[in-house]
Design a protein around this motif. Structure first.
Motif, mmCIF file in Angstrom:
data_model
loop_
_atom_site.group_PDB
_atom_site.id
_atom_site.type_symbol
_atom_site.label_atom_id
_atom_site.label_comp_id
_atom_site.label_asym_id
_atom_site.label_seq_id
_atom_site.Cartn_x
_atom_site.Cartn_y
_atom_site.Cartn_z
ATOM 1 N N ASN A 68 -4.845 11.182 -21.683
ATOM 2 C CA ASN A 68 -5.466 12.495 -21.731
ATOM 3 C C ASN A 68 -4.430 13.584 -22.005
ATOM 4 O OD1 ASN A 68 -7.074 14.731 -21.416
ATOM 5 N ND2 ASN A 68 -7.570 14.337 -19.280
ATOM 6 N N ILE A 69 -3.307 13.520 -21.334
ATOM 7 C CA ILE A 69 -2.257 14.529 -21.538
ATOM 8 C C ILE A 69 -1.670 14.398 -22.938
ATOM 9 C CG2 ILE A 69 0.029 15.252 -20.765
ATOM 10 C CD1 ILE A 69 -0.914 14.503 -17.921
ATOM 11 N N ARG A 70 -1.494 13.175 -23.404
ATOM 12 C CA ARG A 70 -0.971 12.968 -24.766
ATOM 13 C C ARG A 70 -1.931 13.533 -25.810
ATOM 14 N NH1 ARG A 70 -0.704 9.463 -28.915
ATOM 15 N NH2 ARG A 70 -2.338 8.104 -28.154
ATOM 16 N N LEU A 71 -3.232 13.314 -25.611
ATOM 17 C CA LEU A 71 -4.217 13.857 -26.546
ATOM 18 C C LEU A 71 -4.285 15.382 -26.473
ATOM 19 C CD1 LEU A 71 -7.077 11.241 -26.211
ATOM 20 C CD2 LEU A 71 -5.546 11.604 -28.149
ATOM 21 N N ARG A 72 -4.077 15.939 -25.294
ATOM 22 C CA ARG A 72 -4.012 17.406 -25.186
ATOM 23 C C ARG A 72 -2.866 17.953 -26.030
ATOM 24 N NH1 ARG A 72 -4.409 18.754 -18.759
ATOM 25 N NH2 ARG A 72 -6.434 17.815 -18.355
ATOM 26 N N VAL A 76 -3.081 5.412 -16.474
ATOM 27 C CA VAL A 76 -3.075 5.210 -17.933
ATOM 28 C C VAL A 76 -4.030 6.185 -18.613
ATOM 29 C CG1 VAL A 76 -3.694 3.573 -19.753
ATOM 30 C CG2 VAL A 76 -2.286 2.833 -17.841
ATOM 31 N N ALA A 77 -5.215 6.375 -18.048
ATOM 32 C CA ALA A 77 -6.166 7.326 -18.629
ATOM 33 C C ALA A 77 -5.639 8.754 -18.544
ATOM 34 C CB ALA A 77 -7.517 7.210 -17.928
ATOM 35 N N GLY A 78 -4.975 9.084 -17.451
ATOM 36 C CA GLY A 78 -4.379 10.417 -17.326
ATOM 37 C C GLY A 78 -3.271 10.640 -18.334
ATOM 38 N N TRP A 79 -2.433 9.625 -18.535
ATOM 39 C CA TRP A 79 -1.350 9.727 -19.526
ATOM 40 C C TRP A 79 -1.934 9.935 -20.926
ATOM 41 C CZ3 TRP A 79 3.765 10.245 -19.594
ATOM 42 C CH2 TRP A 79 4.425 9.989 -20.784
ATOM 43 N N ASN A 138 0.818 -1.201 0.000
ATOM 44 C CA ASN A 138 0.000 0.000 0.000
ATOM 45 C C ASN A 138 0.859 1.261 0.000
ATOM 46 O OD1 ASN A 138 0.734 -0.797 2.674
ATOM 47 N ND2 ASN A 138 -0.616 0.809 3.438
ATOM 48 N N ILE A 139 2.020 1.229 0.675
ATOM 49 C CA ILE A 139 2.919 2.384 0.696
ATOM 50 C C ILE A 139 3.456 2.637 -0.713
ATOM 51 C CG2 ILE A 139 5.077 3.284 1.639
ATOM 52 C CD1 ILE A 139 3.017 3.134 3.776
ATOM 53 N N LEU A 140 3.894 1.584 -1.360
ATOM 54 C CA LEU A 140 4.416 1.710 -2.727
ATOM 55 C C LEU A 140 3.336 2.224 -3.674
ATOM 56 C CD1 LEU A 140 6.759 1.175 -4.699
ATOM 57 C CD2 LEU A 140 5.825 -1.110 -5.002
ATOM 58 N N LEU A 141 2.149 1.700 -3.562
ATOM 59 C CA LEU A 141 1.032 2.126 -4.401
ATOM 60 C C LEU A 141 0.671 3.589 -4.147
ATOM 61 C CD1 LEU A 141 -0.754 0.765 -6.510
ATOM 62 C CD2 LEU A 141 -2.368 0.252 -4.687
ATOM 63 N N GLY A 142 0.683 3.983 -2.887
ATOM 64 C CA GLY A 142 0.394 5.374 -2.542
ATOM 65 C C GLY A 142 1.433 6.327 -3.104
ATOM 66 N N PHE A 143 2.709 5.951 -3.025
ATOM 67 C CA PHE A 143 3.757 6.829 -3.546
ATOM 68 C C PHE A 143 3.759 6.875 -5.071
ATOM 69 C CE2 PHE A 143 6.044 6.309 0.664
ATOM 70 C CZ PHE A 143 5.712 7.591 1.074
ATOM 71 N N ILE A 144 3.379 5.793 -5.717
ATOM 72 C CA ILE A 144 3.235 5.818 -7.177
ATOM 73 C C ILE A 144 2.130 6.789 -7.574
ATOM 74 C CG2 ILE A 144 2.453 4.440 -9.154
ATOM 75 C CD1 ILE A 144 4.017 2.091 -7.938
ATOM 76 N N LEU A 145 1.038 6.767 -6.830
ATOM 77 C CA LEU A 145 -0.050 7.692 -7.109
ATOM 78 C C LEU A 145 0.350 9.133 -6.825
ATOM 79 C CD1 LEU A 145 -2.968 7.969 -8.034
ATOM 80 C CD2 LEU A 145 -3.650 7.738 -5.649
ATOM 81 N N VAL A 146 1.095 9.365 -5.755
ATOM 82 C CA VAL A 146 1.592 10.716 -5.456
ATOM 83 C C VAL A 146 2.459 11.212 -6.603
ATOM 84 C CG1 VAL A 146 3.162 12.023 -3.969
ATOM 85 C CG2 VAL A 146 1.443 10.578 -2.950
ATOM 86 N N ALA A 147 3.346 10.361 -7.104
ATOM 87 C CA ALA A 147 4.216 10.752 -8.223
ATOM 88 C C ALA A 147 3.393 11.078 -9.468
ATOM 89 C CB ALA A 147 5.215 9.647 -8.517
ATOM 90 N N GLY A 148 2.365 10.273 -9.731
ATOM 91 C CA GLY A 148 1.534 10.508 -10.916
ATOM 92 C C GLY A 148 0.769 11.817 -10.856
ATOM 93 N N VAL A 149 0.158 12.107 -9.719
ATOM 94 C CA VAL A 149 -0.626 13.344 -9.636
ATOM 95 C C VAL A 149 0.278 14.559 -9.514
ATOM 96 C CG1 VAL A 149 -2.701 12.236 -8.764
ATOM 97 C CG2 VAL A 149 -1.059 13.153 -7.154
ATOM 98 N N MET A 150 1.478 14.402 -8.958
ATOM 99 C CA MET A 150 2.400 15.533 -8.922
ATOM 100 C C MET A 150 2.927 15.847 -10.318
ATOM 101 S SD MET A 150 2.199 16.776 -6.020
ATOM 102 C CE MET A 150 3.438 18.028 -6.182
#
Length: 100
Positions: free
Chosen positions: A81-85, A76-79, A9-21
């Motif tokens: 979305n940014i690529r399409l932008r 993946v959806a966020g990536w 859960n710690i690893l998953l949380g930090f991956i999400l923090v990195a993605g949204v940052m």
């Protein structure tokens, strides 16, 4: 009492923090791709990752797997979305250059 146990859960949380940052830092690096609602999604993602880090030790394996699937699909959806932008921005620049 806050009980933070090191686990997946710690690893998953930090991956999400990195993605949204990265979504937030997009405003600094390429401001033409950033949208105003990105700050809202960044805030929600940081809150979600903090909850996952602090209370994720309670997750049994099937719930942890569902969180892995949700976060993977979110990133993946966020990536995409940014690529399409970026593609839309480049298409608008090309169209403006042809009109001139």
């Amino acid at each position: 009492m806050i009980n933070i146990g090191f686990g997946p859960n710690i690893l998953l949380g930090f991956i999400l923090v990195a993605g949204v940052m990265l979504l937030y830092l997009l405003r600094i690096v390429k401001p033409e791709l950033a949208r105003d609602e990105d700050i809202f999604f960044t805030t929600i993602g940081l809150l979600y990752s903090c909850i996952l880090i602090v209370h994720g030790w309670r997750l049994d394996p099937i719930l942890l797997f569902s969180q892995v699937l949700i976060i993977t699909s979110l990133l993946v959806a966020g990536w995409e979305n940014i690529r399409l932008r970026g593609l839309l921005t480049n298409a608008a620049k090309i169209k403006n250059n042809k009109e001139i």
